[in-house]
Design a protein around this motif. Structure first.
Motif, PDB file in Angstrom:
ATOM      1  N   LYS A  11       0.931  -1.204   0.040  1.00  0.00           N
ATOM      2  CA  LYS A  11      -0.011   0.052   0.098  1.00  0.00           C
ATOM      3  C   LYS A  11       0.825   1.226   0.195  1.00  0.00           C
ATOM      4  CE  LYS A  11      -3.166   2.620   3.019  1.00  0.00           C
ATOM      5  NZ  LYS A  11      -3.787   2.404   4.232  1.00  0.00           N
ATOM      6  N   GLU A  13       0.668   5.112   0.287  1.00  0.00           N
ATOM      7  CA  GLU A  13      -0.165   6.314   0.496  1.00  0.00           C
ATOM      8  C   GLU A  13       0.492   7.629   0.499  1.00  0.00           C
ATOM      9  OE1 GLU A  13      -1.467   7.781   4.878  1.00  0.00           O
ATOM     10  OE2 GLU A  13      -3.069   6.006   4.048  1.00  0.00           O
ATOM     11  N   GLU A  48      -2.111  -3.871   9.041  1.00  0.00           N
ATOM     12  CA  GLU A  48      -1.117  -3.391   7.982  1.00  0.00           C
ATOM     13  C   GLU A  48       0.123  -3.349   8.676  1.00  0.00           C
ATOM     14  OE1 GLU A  48      -1.407   1.061   6.900  1.00  0.00           O
ATOM     15  OE2 GLU A  48      -2.915  -0.127   6.061  1.00  0.00           O
TER      16      GLU A  48
END
Length: 180
Positions: A11, A13, A48
């Motif tokens: 991921k 971000e 996560e």
């Protein structure tokens, strides 16, 4: 990390930390942006796992132009820097990534940004009036936007068409009164 976590999806971000800062000088306009980049693994059914957190500074030059009825901007990435929030050693490890990331931004992100900024901000003008011989000039802290007006219709026709209804009623001559 366990092998099950390592095969998890990544991921990325990207979060802008503050509004972009715009500086207008006679030499040109620059826009500075600071953003945080967080990279994490997202294992299924588990929280996560953050791998890294970095800060990205970018400086863009902006060319302003008035075309038709739109004030448009063309952006160009001038400076790009990425560094770690966690350690100086990690910041040193990121130095070799700066050039490829800058190239990636120029190839993939900048065209998308320029497509949106080139649409511009529409300047409201009545129908039948257009700008011609447009000029945008940079000064210290502000822009001067100038243009000649071109009337596609007669000026009187444009004024009459765009006059509010209550103004038209108040400027009408009073009805005549006949003596009885």
């Amino acid at each position: 990390l366990s092998p099950a976590v390592i095969d998890s999806p990544l991921k990325l971000e990207l979060r802008v930390l503050a509004p972009p800062h715009c500086t207008i000088k006679p030499a040109g306009t620059t826009i500075s942006v600071t953003a945080s980049v967080t990279i994490a693994l997202v294992p299924p059914d588990q929280p996560e796992v953050q791998l890294s957190s970095m800060t990205m500074d970018a400086r863009l030059s902006a060319k302003m132009a008035l075309r038709g009825k739109a004030l448009r901007t063309q952006l160009d990435l001038r400076r790009f820097r990425i560094y770690s929030n966690q350690s100086a050693l990690e910041s040193l490890a990121l130095i070799p990534l700066q050039a490829p990331l800058k190239t990636l931004l120029q190839i993939a992100v900048m065209p998308m940004l320029n497509e949106r900024t080139w649409r511009g901000v529409q300047i409201p003008l009545p129908e039948g009036i257009n700008f011609v011989r447009e000029v945008v000039t940079n000064h210290a802290g502000f822009l001067t936007i100038g243009a000649d007006l071109h009337f596609a219709k007669g000026l009187r026709e444009v004024i009459e068409k765009n006059r509010p209804a209550d103004v038209m009623a108040s400027t009408a001559p009073p009805p005549s009164t006949a003596a009885v």
